[in-house]
Design a protein around this motif. Structure first.
Motif, PDB file in Angstrom:
ATOM      1  N   PRO A 108       0.813  -1.219   0.000  1.00  0.00           N
ATOM      2  CA  PRO A 108       0.000   0.000   0.000  1.00  0.00           C
ATOM      3  C   PRO A 108       0.848   1.272   0.000  1.00  0.00           C
ATOM      4  CG  PRO A 108      -0.638  -1.454   1.815  1.00  0.00           C
ATOM      5  CD  PRO A 108       0.560  -2.047   1.175  1.00  0.00           C
ATOM      6  N   THR A 109       2.065   1.194   0.493  1.00  0.00           N
ATOM      7  CA  THR A 109       2.901   2.401   0.562  1.00  0.00           C
ATOM      8  C   THR A 109       3.819   2.556  -0.638  1.00  0.00           C
ATOM      9  OG1 THR A 109       4.484   1.184   1.933  1.00  0.00           O
ATOM     10  CG2 THR A 109       2.864   2.539   3.074  1.00  0.00           C
ATOM     11  N   THR A 110       4.459   1.457  -1.093  1.00  0.00           N
ATOM     12  CA  THR A 110       5.437   1.575  -2.177  1.00  0.00           C
ATOM     13  C   THR A 110       4.938   1.064  -3.517  1.00  0.00           C
ATOM     14  OG1 THR A 110       6.423  -0.597  -1.777  1.00  0.00           O
ATOM     15  CG2 THR A 110       7.310   1.269  -0.509  1.00  0.00           C
ATOM     16  N   GLY A 111       3.899   0.232  -3.497  1.00  0.00           N
ATOM     17  CA  GLY A 111       3.405  -0.363  -4.729  1.00  0.00           C
ATOM     18  C   GLY A 111       4.206  -1.587  -5.167  1.00  0.00           C
ATOM     19  N   GLU A 112       5.251  -1.931  -4.421  1.00  0.00           N
ATOM     20  CA  GLU A 112       6.078  -3.092  -4.766  1.00  0.00           C
ATOM     21  C   GLU A 112       5.243  -4.364  -4.644  1.00  0.00           C
ATOM     22  OE1 GLU A 112      10.369  -4.948  -3.508  1.00  0.00           O
ATOM     23  OE2 GLU A 112       9.118  -4.136  -1.906  1.00  0.00           O
ATOM     24  N   ARG A 113       5.366  -5.237  -5.653  1.00  0.00           N
ATOM     25  CA  ARG A 113       4.632  -6.508  -5.618  1.00  0.00           C
ATOM     26  C   ARG A 113       5.156  -7.389  -4.501  1.00  0.00           C
ATOM     27  NH1 ARG A 113       4.786  -9.616 -11.113  1.00  0.00           N
ATOM     28  NH2 ARG A 113       6.925  -8.939 -10.993  1.00  0.00           N
ATOM     29  N   ARG A 114       4.229  -8.020  -3.792  1.00  0.00           N
ATOM     30  CA  ARG A 114       4.559  -8.982  -2.737  1.00  0.00           C
ATOM     31  C   ARG A 114       3.815 -10.278  -3.029  1.00  0.00           C
ATOM     32  NH1 ARG A 114       8.071  -7.240   1.585  1.00  0.00           N
ATOM     33  NH2 ARG A 114       8.321  -5.040   1.147  1.00  0.00           N
ATOM     34  N   ALA A 115       4.536 -11.367  -2.877  1.00  0.00           N
ATOM     35  CA  ALA A 115       3.914 -12.688  -2.964  1.00  0.00           C
ATOM     36  C   ALA A 115       3.527 -13.072  -1.547  1.00  0.00           C
ATOM     37  CB  ALA A 115       4.892 -13.695  -3.548  1.00  0.00           C
ATOM     38  N   LEU A 116       2.241 -13.266  -1.321  1.00  0.00           N
ATOM     39  CA  LEU A 116       1.743 -13.612   0.000  1.00  0.00           C
ATOM     40  C   LEU A 116       1.438 -15.096   0.041  1.00  0.00           C
ATOM     41  CD1 LEU A 116      -0.760 -10.639   0.270  1.00  0.00           C
ATOM     42  CD2 LEU A 116       1.604 -10.714   1.048  1.00  0.00           C
ATOM     43  N   GLY A 117       1.915 -15.749   1.091  1.00  0.00           N
ATOM     44  CA  GLY A 117       1.678 -17.178   1.174  1.00  0.00           C
ATOM     45  C   GLY A 117       2.213 -17.762   2.457  1.00  0.00           C
ATOM     46  N   TRP A 118       2.597 -19.026   2.376  1.00  0.00           N
ATOM     47  CA  TRP A 118       3.041 -19.782   3.534  1.00  0.00           C
ATOM     48  C   TRP A 118       4.419 -20.363   3.278  1.00  0.00           C
ATOM     49  CZ3 TRP A 118       0.118 -19.591   7.816  1.00  0.00           C
ATOM     50  CH2 TRP A 118      -1.193 -19.157   7.665  1.00  0.00           C
ATOM     51  N   THR A 119       5.306 -20.194   4.238  1.00  0.00           N
ATOM     52  CA  THR A 119       6.645 -20.749   4.153  1.00  0.00           C
ATOM     53  C   THR A 119       6.753 -21.903   5.136  1.00  0.00           C
ATOM     54  OG1 THR A 119       7.543 -18.596   3.589  1.00  0.00           O
ATOM     55  CG2 THR A 119       9.106 -20.256   4.298  1.00  0.00           C
ATOM     56  N   ASP A 120       7.311 -22.981   4.651  1.00  0.00           N
ATOM     57  CA  ASP A 120       7.504 -24.183   5.458  1.00  0.00           C
ATOM     58  C   ASP A 120       8.999 -24.361   5.656  1.00  0.00           C
ATOM     59  OD1 ASP A 120       7.401 -26.646   6.685  1.00  0.00           O
ATOM     60  OD2 ASP A 120       6.990 -27.737   4.828  1.00  0.00           O
TER      61      ASP A 120
END
Length: 153
Positions: A108-120
């Motif tokens: 929301p602040t920088t516009g940089e793409r983030r991959a949201l998920g789960w890390t194992d």
């Protein structure tokens, strides 16, 4: 404006008097979309048939047959061919890490793409899933490979 949109607009201008231009345009748009789906399904069926024929003739027939199966079930799509960043629904590995991408969202602040998920990450041979947001730098330097299945919690 796409060719579909242009055709809908042209025909909308001469719509029957008992229909509204908007309603008629929507009906036409749905018909064009249905026609496109039929054409693509026919093309895919012809491609699958050709792949299966080649699989019987080629020394690498098992690989070609698997590709035909993937095309037939719709696994080969333009939106899953990107390789410049994580993709939702894919599971990746890098070293001992496993990352299951659930969504892509801009900061929301920088516009940089983030991959949201789960890390194992294994800790003392026990699997621990935790929420994670990875960015382009993580992608570029992670040495990630797509894995089949996996990621069940």
């Amino acid at each position: 404006m796409s060719a579909r949109d242009e055709a809908v607009e042209m025909i909308r201008r001469i719509c029957p008097p008992h229909l509204s231009a908007e309603g008629y345009g929507q009906i036409l748009g749905e018909k064009f979309d249905a026609h496109r789906a039929e054409v693509l399904a026919e093309r895919d069926a012809q491609f699958v048939a050709w792949l299966l024929k080649r699989s019987r003739e080629d020394e690498h027939g098992d690989v070609i047959a698997r590709l035909a199966s993937k095309v037939a079930r719709g696994a080969v799509r333009p939106n899953n061919l990107r390789t410049d960043f994580f993709q939702p629904g894919q599971t990746y590995t890098s070293g001992t890490w496993t990352f299951r991408c659930e969504a892509i969202s801009p900061s929301p602040t920088t516009g940089e793409r983030r991959a949201l998920g789960w890390t194992d990450t294994p800790v003392y041979d026990v699997r621990h899933w935790h929420p994670t947001a990875l960015d382009l730098d993580d992608w570029a330097h992670g040495g990630w490979t797509v894995t089949e299945g996996g990621g069940e919690s």
